[in-house]
Design a protein around this motif. Structure first.
Motif, PDB file in Angstrom:
ATOM      1  N   UNK A 282       0.732  -0.730  -0.116  1.00  0.00           N
ATOM      2  CA  UNK A 282      -0.090   0.089   0.427  1.00  0.00           C
ATOM      3  C   UNK A 282       1.175   1.123  -0.398  1.00  0.00           C
ATOM      4  N   UNK A 283       0.964   2.089  -0.656  1.00  0.00           N
ATOM      5  CA  UNK A 283       1.344   3.223  -1.055  1.00  0.00           C
ATOM      6  C   UNK A 283       0.995   4.287   0.316  1.00  0.00           C
ATOM      7  N   UNK A 284       1.950   4.814   1.172  1.00  0.00           N
ATOM      8  CA  UNK A 284       2.055   5.856   1.752  1.00  0.00           C
ATOM      9  C   UNK A 284       3.002   6.724   1.984  1.00  0.00           C
ATOM     10  N   UNK A 285       2.631   7.644   1.562  1.00  0.00           N
ATOM     11  CA  UNK A 285       3.238   9.535   1.918  1.00  0.00           C
ATOM     12  C   UNK A 285       4.014   9.750   3.494  1.00  0.00           C
ATOM     13  N   UNK A 286       2.745   9.209   4.681  1.00  0.00           N
ATOM     14  CA  UNK A 286       3.455   9.754   6.058  1.00  0.00           C
ATOM     15  C   UNK A 286       4.544   9.009   6.081  1.00  0.00           C
ATOM     16  N   UNK A 287       4.191   7.657   6.253  1.00  0.00           N
ATOM     17  CA  UNK A 287       5.323   6.805   6.685  1.00  0.00           C
ATOM     18  C   UNK A 287       6.346   6.065   5.533  1.00  0.00           C
ATOM     19  N   UNK A 288       7.062   6.861   4.755  1.00  0.00           N
ATOM     20  CA  UNK A 288       8.119   6.205   3.907  1.00  0.00           C
ATOM     21  C   UNK A 288       8.764   4.846   4.440  1.00  0.00           C
ATOM     22  N   UNK A 289       9.666   5.255   5.543  1.00  0.00           N
ATOM     23  CA  UNK A 289      10.103   4.153   6.125  1.00  0.00           C
ATOM     24  C   UNK A 289       9.604   3.330   6.443  1.00  0.00           C
ATOM     25  N   UNK A 290       8.325   2.207   6.129  1.00  0.00           N
ATOM     26  CA  UNK A 290       7.167   1.628   7.084  1.00  0.00           C
ATOM     27  C   UNK A 290       6.304   1.248   5.900  1.00  0.00           C
ATOM     28  N   UNK A 291       6.419  -0.072   5.551  1.00  0.00           N
ATOM     29  CA  UNK A 291       5.839  -0.776   4.618  1.00  0.00           C
ATOM     30  C   UNK A 291       4.173  -1.820   5.367  1.00  0.00           C
TER      31      UNK A 291
ATOM     32  N   UNK B 135      -7.685   7.841   4.551  1.00  0.00           N
ATOM     33  CA  UNK B 135      -7.390   9.504   4.205  1.00  0.00           C
ATOM     34  C   UNK B 135      -7.817  10.134   5.671  1.00  0.00           C
ATOM     35  N   UNK B 136      -7.846  11.875   5.364  1.00  0.00           N
ATOM     36  CA  UNK B 136      -8.035  12.824   5.988  1.00  0.00           C
ATOM     37  C   UNK B 136      -9.749  13.821   5.301  1.00  0.00           C
ATOM     38  N   UNK B 137     -10.620  13.857   6.194  1.00  0.00           N
ATOM     39  CA  UNK B 137     -11.699  14.390   6.031  1.00  0.00           C
ATOM     40  C   UNK B 137     -10.574  16.222   5.690  1.00  0.00           C
ATOM     41  N   UNK B 138     -10.671  16.776   4.736  1.00  0.00           N
ATOM     42  CA  UNK B 138     -10.641  18.053   4.548  1.00  0.00           C
ATOM     43  C   UNK B 138     -10.722  18.735   5.531  1.00  0.00           C
ATOM     44  N   UNK B 139     -10.135  19.978   5.633  1.00  0.00           N
ATOM     45  CA  UNK B 139      -9.928  21.258   6.791  1.00  0.00           C
ATOM     46  C   UNK B 139     -10.294  20.882   7.965  1.00  0.00           C
ATOM     47  N   UNK B 140     -10.073  19.783   8.950  1.00  0.00           N
ATOM     48  CA  UNK B 140     -10.091  18.663  10.165  1.00  0.00           C
ATOM     49  C   UNK B 140      -9.185  17.578  10.488  1.00  0.00           C
ATOM     50  N   UNK B 141      -9.659  17.487  11.849  1.00  0.00           N
ATOM     51  CA  UNK B 141      -7.825  16.838  12.104  1.00  0.00           C
ATOM     52  C   UNK B 141      -8.832  15.212  12.327  1.00  0.00           C
ATOM     53  N   UNK B 142      -9.577  15.077  11.719  1.00  0.00           N
ATOM     54  CA  UNK B 142     -10.432  13.244  11.487  1.00  0.00           C
ATOM     55  C   UNK B 142     -10.197  12.349   9.970  1.00  0.00           C
ATOM     56  N   UNK B 143      -9.597  11.628  10.473  1.00  0.00           N
ATOM     57  CA  UNK B 143      -8.779  10.046   9.551  1.00  0.00           C
ATOM     58  C   UNK B 143      -9.680   9.030   9.265  1.00  0.00           C
ATOM     59  N   UNK B 144     -10.323   8.688   8.991  1.00  0.00           N
ATOM     60  CA  UNK B 144     -11.346   8.052   8.872  1.00  0.00           C
ATOM     61  C   UNK B 144      -9.901   6.386   7.663  1.00  0.00           C
ATOM     62  N   UNK B 145     -10.416   5.360   8.443  1.00  0.00           N
ATOM     63  CA  UNK B 145      -9.574   3.856   7.970  1.00  0.00           C
ATOM     64  C   UNK B 145     -10.012   2.726   7.899  1.00  0.00           C
ATOM     65  N   UNK B 146     -10.363   2.786   6.689  1.00  0.00           N
ATOM     66  CA  UNK B 146     -11.970   1.902   5.699  1.00  0.00           C
ATOM     67  C   UNK B 146     -11.548   0.351   6.467  1.00  0.00           C
ATOM     68  N   UNK B 147     -10.115  -0.095   6.550  1.00  0.00           N
ATOM     69  CA  UNK B 147      -9.723  -1.630   6.555  1.00  0.00           C
ATOM     70  C   UNK B 147      -9.372  -2.373   7.826  1.00  0.00           C
ATOM     71  N   UNK B 148     -10.518  -2.314   9.275  1.00  0.00           N
ATOM     72  CA  UNK B 148      -8.961  -1.970  10.351  1.00  0.00           C
ATOM     73  C   UNK B 148      -8.191  -3.497  10.263  1.00  0.00           C
ATOM     74  N   UNK B 149      -8.137  -4.009   9.812  1.00  0.00           N
ATOM     75  CA  UNK B 149      -7.671  -5.212  10.065  1.00  0.00           C
ATOM     76  C   UNK B 149      -5.820  -4.675   9.616  1.00  0.00           C
ATOM     77  N   UNK B 150      -5.795  -3.380   9.444  1.00  0.00           N
ATOM     78  CA  UNK B 150      -4.467  -2.475   9.958  1.00  0.00           C
ATOM     79  C   UNK B 150      -3.919  -2.531  10.592  1.00  0.00           C
ATOM     80  N   UNK B 151      -5.446  -2.085  11.903  1.00  0.00           N
ATOM     81  CA  UNK B 151      -4.351  -2.525  13.324  1.00  0.00           C
ATOM     82  C   UNK B 151      -5.740  -2.760  14.621  1.00  0.00           C
ATOM     83  N   UNK B 152      -6.318  -4.169  14.191  1.00  0.00           N
ATOM     84  CA  UNK B 152      -7.121  -4.485  14.787  1.00  0.00           C
ATOM     85  C   UNK B 152      -5.459  -6.184  15.498  1.00  0.00           C
ATOM     86  N   UNK B 153      -7.038  -6.996  16.235  1.00  0.00           N
ATOM     87  CA  UNK B 153      -6.071  -8.211  16.704  1.00  0.00           C
ATOM     88  C   UNK B 153      -5.071  -8.849  15.929  1.00  0.00           C
ATOM     89  N   UNK B 154      -5.610  -8.613  14.751  1.00  0.00           N
ATOM     90  CA  UNK B 154      -4.750 -10.068  13.749  1.00  0.00           C
ATOM     91  C   UNK B 154      -3.885  -9.568  13.614  1.00  0.00           C
TER      92      UNK B 154
END
Length: 399
Positions: A161-170, A199-218
């Protein structure tokens, strides 16, 4: 006959009363705070759950790294300068979701649901998956925030997955990757086909993660995925503040009601005062001050009781007005007995002789006698009797 002895001793009764009071207080406390005391081991997708779709693992990991991490259980607690994590479910509370979205104190990460599951029989913390891609079921809760569309992407499991936030993390795509799109979103993580995952909602500090498997117990099954999840959360925590997993939206919050108000400041002081007053009243009931009062007799002894009973009979018979004539005769006889009747007078002549005995400040005897004989109601009879009594004392010098 003697009264039967009590089958319980005073100590047994006292223990039963104390047990009843403690049990009732515990019932009230559990009723008030039941949502906050539940363990959360129900297999659902929230911060307390230890199932595959839950988030207890990342909570424990953050705690192990020394981060300030906790749960939000109170409906009034929305202010957090750190990162607040909201894990949505189809049955989440929309009012709580709206309250967190309106909060402007710190960044908010909204995690969409993905898996439809059912619990494994006999194992509360394990689930069996039925289907993936239930994210669209909660999109309406975010309609006021952003117009998003959620779908299951075609990216293969393990794809980068492509991410401009953390280039050092895959970041690697989990199976059945769930993605989203929307015109009010700025992508922070996406697939090779430009499908948004974070994604980040425009002009806010609100972020939406579409797939929970990236941070859940799995993620606990893979070291790299675990490291990526921790780095991702750390990057979103812009102010390096505390991490807070919201539970109110998932039904574990302590909604304020009359019971919780009674046990929370400032009303707790009033509750304790009422409890102390009840205990003092109970002690007063147990330890009597003075001997036990016996019930009064229905018919009392003594001359006073005889007079009261006679008066009550006259009242019931409606013959009270006849008593005034007898009282006039009794007063006349008492005066003659005390002073004497030297001329052996009787009738009106005796009354005229008695008229001259009283003091000038008082009406003569014959006038008082006629007033008594004309009295027919209780007040007039009482007044006439009082006047005759005062005349008798003045003449005979009694009392």
């Amino acid at each position: 006959m003697t009264e039967a002895a009590s089958p319980f001793s005073a100590r047994t009764v006292m223990l039963l009363v104390i047990a009843g009071i403690v049990g009732f207080a515990a019932f009230l406390l559990l009723t008030a705070y039941a949502p906050e005391l539940r363990s959360g081991r129900d297999g659902r997708a929230h911060g307390l759950s230890t199932s595959a779709v839950g988030f207890r693992g990342v909570y424990t990991l953050l705690e192990a790294t020394g981060a300030d991490v906790d749960y939000l259980r109170s409906g009034d607690s929305t202010r957090n300068t750190g990162l607040t994590i909201l894990t949505l479910e189809p049955g989440s509370d929309p009012d709580r979701v709206a309250a967190l979205i309106d909060d402007r104190w710190g960044p908010l990460l909204i995690v969409l649901p993905k898996w439809m599951t059912f619990p494994v029989q006999g194992e509360r913390d394990r689930v069996q998956w039925v289907d993936a891609g239930i994210g669209p079921s909660v999109a309406h809760m975010l309609s006021d925030l952003a117009a998003i569309s959620v779908s299951t992407g075609e990216t293969a499991a393990g794809a980068r997955l492509q991410s401009g936030m953390l280039n050092q993390v895959e970041f690697r795509a989990p199976g059945n990757l769930q993605t989203m799109s929307g015109r009010d979103l700025s992508p922070l993580m996406e697939t090779a086909k430009d499908e948004f995952v974070l994604a980040n909602v425009h002009n806010t500090q609100i972020y939406i993660l579409s797939d929970p498997d990236l941070i859940n117990n799995q993620i606990l099954a893979d070291r790299d995925r675990t490291r990526a999840a921790l780095m991702l959360l750390g990057e979103l925590n812009l102010n390096d503040g505390p991490y807070r997993f919201d539970l109110v939206a998932n039904g574990f919050g302590g909604s304020r009601n009359l019971l919780t108000l009674a046990f929370d400041p400032p009303f707790l002081a009033l509750t304790l005062c009422l409890l102390a007053a009840a205990l003092l009243a109970g002690l007063q009931a147990i330890y009597r001050f003075g001997p036990t009062l016996r019930p009064a007799r229905a018919i009392a002894f003594g001359k006073r009781a005889l007079v009261d009973n006679s008066a009550e009979l006259l009242r019931l018979a409606r013959r009270e007005h006849l008593s005034s004539e007898r009282y006039v005769a009794m007063t006349r006889d008492a005066a003659v007995a005390a002073i004497g009747n030297p001329r052996q007078l009787d009738g009106d002549a005796l009354d005229r002789w008695l008229d001259g005995l009283g003091p000038e400040t008082m009406p003569p005897f014959s006038t008082l006698a006629r007033a008594a004989e004309r009295a027919h109601n209780r007040q007039d009879i009482r007044d006439a009797a009082r006047a005759l009594y005062d005349w008798r004392k003045a003449v005979t010098h009694e009392g």
